[in-house]
Design an enzyme around this catalytic site. Structure first.
Site, PDB file in Angstrom:
ATOM      1  N   GLU A 101     -21.611  18.159  21.337  1.00 35.91           N
ATOM      2  CA  GLU A 101     -20.259  18.656  21.716  1.00 35.91           C
ATOM      3  C   GLU A 101     -20.505  20.122  22.185  1.00 35.91           C
ATOM      4  O   GLU A 101     -19.701  21.201  21.943  1.00 35.91           O
ATOM      5  CB  GLU A 101     -19.236  18.496  20.854  1.00 35.91           C
ATOM      6  CG  GLU A 101     -18.720  16.954  20.430  1.00 35.91           C
ATOM      7  CD  GLU A 101     -17.747  17.014  19.568  1.00 35.91           C
ATOM      8  OE1 GLU A 101     -17.162  17.953  18.909  1.00 35.91           O
ATOM      9  OE2 GLU A 101     -17.066  16.022  19.475  1.00 35.91           O
ATOM     10  N   GLU A 248     -18.544   8.908  19.060  1.00 38.16           N
ATOM     11  CA  GLU A 248     -17.992   8.933  18.035  1.00 38.16           C
ATOM     12  C   GLU A 248     -16.553   8.381  18.049  1.00 38.16           C
ATOM     13  O   GLU A 248     -15.835   8.855  19.068  1.00 38.16           O
ATOM     14  CB  GLU A 248     -17.883  10.428  17.400  1.00 38.16           C
ATOM     15  CG  GLU A 248     -19.492  11.063  17.032  1.00 38.16           C
ATOM     16  CD  GLU A 248     -19.346  12.448  16.580  1.00 38.16           C
ATOM     17  OE1 GLU A 248     -18.210  13.056  16.423  1.00 38.16           O
ATOM     18  OE2 GLU A 248     -20.139  13.039  16.906  1.00 38.16           O
TER      19      GLU A 248
END
Length: 472
Positions: A101, A248
């Site tokens: 990220e 995720e």
């Protein structure tokens, strides 16, 4: 059937880790054949030899600049963390996650200029090693890299965030050119947590809430809507057919009023049923590939996003399944997953408040609780959390015991200026588990990345008022 569609994220931010061999056996016992790691730690990767489990190895963000700066650094990383295992044989490494990220808004652009160069260098190293045909580098990204305007909050209005759009277009075109997937992390729980007006039912999959109508395309849950906002963003970037993997997705079980076992089971039941049906989303019909977040709770994760961050696991810190789920077929055939076997624990003893402590007890408690919770995990003490109903003594005892266990039950860790004592009677009460820590394969003595000070100030004040609540 869910075979091949489900993977799990296995993180390492724990004070006491289960041995990798124990976790790998647990994965095999539950027929989980895909694992996403956040680093390439040798002791962890070695445990997957000859297991048939597919791996995604991770490169932490703090290494991106190093890899971007010099191709030789990337080449060395691939040699030490990939090709050596392939030479040994028996390893199935499919993806390299370059960063985690890195375009997250909260990073304030720290990794924007180094992510793509690092990705290119890793890919070049894989090419030169002759393994790029079956192993792809990619970049797991948070869903905040795209959005829809406030005046048109529908998927078809979505696009990559304006401040990073140029970088995202460059990134996705490179990924597309090397036939690598776009990996996106989507959290329906966070949609609910971050917006008090978010319709709760839209975070789940029963279709109970008001649907979202996007020019006749109907959305009944936030996963589909969020996912298709990405698909529209990719389309506008010129790569409409790019493969997408959900890297995720999950639901925490503690640390917030909506983070509990009941809601987590509801979420996973719906998600697994959806995946088993293989219908995908309106903009991307067909089978979806997802990695559940997460395998095991991590008590060293930063709580800056919220106390729930330490409770994402479908297994507890010691490898016990939290609730029943049908991870095999998604048809509601509930059963508990197979837990970790052969787990060894520290002695059955707990550190609790000493009722017979000398005078001035209440004056000394706040600083002691502050210290304990700054160096151990007290996130279950919040209002609405699993230990939120404890009385005054229970709150203090929980904090003392958390620190005592984190310090491997060192007797010196159960003193607190004479306020604490060790006892053999299980201190758990009112549905609140006072854990006994495991014997760890890699004990970590210090808690890092913990930002509890504002909460602890509130906590200390409430202690003095005899009202022990730790705001979730």
């Amino acid at each position: 059937m869910l075979a091949g569609a489900i993977g799990v994220n296995w993180g390492s931010l724990m004070s006491h880790r289960l041995p990798p061999s124990t976790v790998v056996r647990m994965l095999k016992d539950n027929s989980i054949n895909k694992v996403k790691l956040f680093d390439a730690d040798g002791s962890t990767v070695n445990a997957f030899a000859r297991t048939g489990i597919e791996l995604m190895l991770g490169i932490p963000n703090d290494q991106l600049s190093h890899l971007a700066r010099d191709y030789n650094n990337a080449q060395r990383w691939v040699t030490h963390n990939v090709t050596k295992y392939l030479h040994i044989g028996g390893f199935d490494i499919k993806y390299i996650a370059v960063g985690n990220e890195p375009f997250l808004e909260s990073f304030n652009g720290a990794f924007i200029d180094v992510t793509l160069p690092a990705l290119k260098n890793i890919h070049r190293a894989l090419v030169e090693a002759g393994i790029s045909h079956h192993m792809k580098p990619t970049v797991p990204l948070n869903a905040d890299v795209y959005d829809s305007p406030a005046d048109s909050p529908i998927p078809s209005s979505g696009n990559f965030r304006a401040d990073i759009r140029k970088h995202m277009v460059q990134l996705v075109h490179f990924l597309h050119a090397i036939n690598a997937p776009f990996i996106i992390n989507i959290y329906p729980f966070l949609s609910l947590y971050q917006n008090p007006n978010f319709p709760m039912d839209f975070a789940f999959f029963e279709g109970r809430g008001k649907p979202l109508d996007d020019a006749g395309v109907i959305y009944t849950n936030v996963l589909d809507a969020n996912h298709d906002t990405l698909i529209w963003s990719l389309k506008k970037a010129g790569v409409p057919d790019m493969k997408v993997i959900v890297g995720e997705i999950g639901w925490p079980t503690d640390g917030d009023k909506n983070a509990n076992v009941k809601q987590a089971k509801r979420f996973y039941d719906g998600l697994l049923t959806k995946l088993a049906r293989g219908k995908g989303t309106p903009m991307r019909p067909g089978r979806m590939e997802v990695y559940l977040f997460a395998l095991i709770d991590e008590d060293l994760k930063s709580v800056l996003p919220g106390n729930f961050e330490r409770h994402w696991g479908i297994f507890t810190y010691d490898g016990r399944p939290k609730f029943q789920m049908d991870i095999s077929t998604g048809r509601g055939r509930d059963k508990y997953l197979v837990g970790a076997k052969g787990v060894e624990y520290l002695a059955e003893q707990w550190c609790v408040l000493n009722d017979e402590a000398a005078g001035g007890i209440f004056e000394r408690i706040p600083a002691s609780v502050n210290y304990a919770c700054s160096n151990a995990d007290c996130t279950s003490l919040g209002y609405g959390c699993s230990c939120g109903g404890l009385d005054q003594k229970g709150n203090v005892s929980y904090a003392f015991n958390a620190y005592f266990q984190a310090q491997d039950q060192d007797e010196r860790a159960c003193d607190f200026q004479g306020l604490a004592k060790i006892e053999k009677k299980n201190a758990s009460q009112n549905g609140c588990l006072f854990p006994v820590q495991i014997l760890s394969s890699r004990a970590i003595r210090t808690v890092t990345g913990v930002e509890l000070c504002p909460l602890l100030k509130i906590f200390v004040a409430l202690i003095l008022l005899h009202n022990y609540f730790f705001t979730c």
